[in-house]
Write a protein that holds these residues in place. Sequence first.
Motif, PDB file in Angstrom:
ATOM      1  N   MET A 122     -39.154  34.583  24.181  1.00 33.15           N
ATOM      2  CA  MET A 122     -39.367  34.410  22.755  1.00 33.15           C
ATOM      3  C   MET A 122     -38.022  34.033  22.128  1.00 33.15           C
ATOM      4  O   MET A 122     -37.054  34.761  22.255  1.00 33.15           O
ATOM      5  CB  MET A 122     -39.916  35.696  22.148  1.00 33.15           C
ATOM      6  N   SER A 123     -38.012  32.933  21.432  1.00 34.38           N
ATOM      7  CA  SER A 123     -36.777  32.482  20.802  1.00 34.38           C
ATOM      8  C   SER A 123     -36.585  33.198  19.464  1.00 34.38           C
ATOM      9  O   SER A 123     -37.492  33.853  18.938  1.00 34.38           O
ATOM     10  CB  SER A 123     -36.824  30.969  20.589  1.00 34.38           C
ATOM     11  N   VAL A 124     -35.396  33.060  18.925  1.00 33.38           N
ATOM     12  CA  VAL A 124     -35.081  33.679  17.637  1.00 33.38           C
ATOM     13  C   VAL A 124     -35.979  33.092  16.544  1.00 33.38           C
ATOM     14  O   VAL A 124     -36.446  33.824  15.661  1.00 33.38           O
ATOM     15  CB  VAL A 124     -33.583  33.475  17.306  1.00 33.38           C
ATOM     16  N   HIS A 125     -36.236  31.823  16.606  1.00 35.32           N
ATOM     17  CA  HIS A 125     -37.078  31.176  15.608  1.00 35.32           C
ATOM     18  C   HIS A 125     -38.500  31.747  15.630  1.00 35.32           C
ATOM     19  O   HIS A 125     -39.089  32.020  14.571  1.00 35.32           O
ATOM     20  CB  HIS A 125     -37.103  29.663  15.841  1.00 35.32           C
ATOM     21  N   GLU A 126     -39.049  31.958  16.794  1.00 41.13           N
ATOM     22  CA  GLU A 126     -40.384  32.547  16.906  1.00 41.13           C
ATOM     23  C   GLU A 126     -40.393  33.983  16.407  1.00 41.13           C
ATOM     24  O   GLU A 126     -41.353  34.437  15.783  1.00 41.13           O
ATOM     25  CB  GLU A 126     -40.866  32.493  18.356  1.00 41.13           C
ATOM     26  N   LEU A 127     -39.314  34.718  16.671  1.00 37.09           N
ATOM     27  CA  LEU A 127     -39.211  36.104  16.203  1.00 37.09           C
ATOM     28  C   LEU A 127     -39.159  36.162  14.683  1.00 37.09           C
ATOM     29  O   LEU A 127     -39.825  36.998  14.058  1.00 37.09           O
ATOM     30  CB  LEU A 127     -37.964  36.767  16.813  1.00 37.09           C
ATOM     31  N   VAL A 128     -38.400  35.268  14.074  1.00 36.07           N
ATOM     32  CA  VAL A 128     -38.322  35.217  12.615  1.00 36.07           C
ATOM     33  C   VAL A 128     -39.689  34.877  12.022  1.00 36.07           C
ATOM     34  O   VAL A 128     -40.120  35.482  11.037  1.00 36.07           O
ATOM     35  CB  VAL A 128     -37.245  34.201  12.161  1.00 36.07           C
ATOM     36  N   LEU A 129     -40.392  33.926  12.600  1.00 37.55           N
ATOM     37  CA  LEU A 129     -41.728  33.583  12.112  1.00 37.55           C
ATOM     38  C   LEU A 129     -42.698  34.741  12.251  1.00 37.55           C
ATOM     39  O   LEU A 129     -43.537  34.986  11.383  1.00 37.55           O
ATOM     40  CB  LEU A 129     -42.257  32.353  12.849  1.00 37.55           C
ATOM     41  N   ALA A 130     -42.585  35.500  13.343  1.00 28.06           N
ATOM     42  CA  ALA A 130     -43.464  36.647  13.547  1.00 28.06           C
ATOM     43  C   ALA A 130     -43.198  37.728  12.506  1.00 28.06           C
ATOM     44  O   ALA A 130     -44.121  38.360  11.990  1.00 28.06           O
ATOM     45  CB  ALA A 130     -43.276  37.206  14.954  1.00 28.06           C
ATOM     46  N   VAL A 131     -41.927  37.939  12.176  1.00 26.74           N
ATOM     47  CA  VAL A 131     -41.580  38.943  11.173  1.00 26.74           C
ATOM     48  C   VAL A 131     -42.042  38.493   9.798  1.00 26.74           C
ATOM     49  O   VAL A 131     -42.554  39.296   9.016  1.00 26.74           O
ATOM     50  CB  VAL A 131     -40.049  39.214  11.192  1.00 26.74           C
ATOM     51  N   GLU A 132     -41.886  37.220   9.476  1.00 27.49           N
ATOM     52  CA  GLU A 132     -42.309  36.715   8.178  1.00 27.49           C
ATOM     53  C   GLU A 132     -43.816  36.824   7.990  1.00 27.49           C
ATOM     54  O   GLU A 132     -44.289  37.117   6.900  1.00 27.49           O
ATOM     55  CB  GLU A 132     -41.864  35.264   8.008  1.00 27.49           C
ATOM     56  N   THR A 133     -44.588  36.584   9.016  1.00 28.04           N
ATOM     57  CA  THR A 133     -46.036  36.679   8.879  1.00 28.04           C
ATOM     58  C   THR A 133     -46.514  38.123   8.883  1.00 28.04           C
ATOM     59  O   THR A 133     -47.598  38.413   8.394  1.00 28.04           O
ATOM     60  CB  THR A 133     -46.746  35.911  10.004  1.00 28.04           C
ATOM     61  N   ALA A 134     -45.706  39.060   9.396  1.00 30.03           N
ATOM     62  CA  ALA A 134     -46.090  40.457   9.449  1.00 30.03           C
ATOM     63  C   ALA A 134     -45.801  41.185   8.140  1.00 30.03           C
ATOM     64  O   ALA A 134     -46.269  42.292   7.930  1.00 30.03           O
ATOM     65  CB  ALA A 134     -45.360  41.159  10.593  1.00 30.03           C
ATOM     66  N   GLU A 135     -45.024  40.573   7.260  1.00 34.94           N
ATOM     67  CA  GLU A 135     -44.699  41.210   5.982  1.00 34.94           C
ATOM     68  C   GLU A 135     -45.959  41.352   5.150  1.00 34.94           C
ATOM     69  O   GLU A 135     -46.819  40.487   5.129  1.00 34.94           O
ATOM     70  CB  GLU A 135     -43.683  40.374   5.210  1.00 34.94           C
TER      71      GLU A 135
END
Length: 64
Positions: free
Chosen positions: A1-14
């Motif tokens: 999992m790249s950093v970009h995918e991790l950031v997107l996952a966190v943004e959608t989980a908010e």
Amino acid sequence: MSVHELVLAVETAESSLPFPAIVFAGIAAVTFLALAVVVWSFRDVANRHSQKTGGQAGHGADHH
């Protein structure tokens, strides 16, 4: 999992707020004003009831 995918996952989980932030500010302002009205309504209670206690009785005044 790249950093970009991790950031997107966190943004959608908010979780989003149920109302815009300005609505919460308005609720807080209305609550503050309502409490200020309550405090303002009791501003002269001590003076209204001073004749029942004889003025400053109980506040260090000697009535001997």
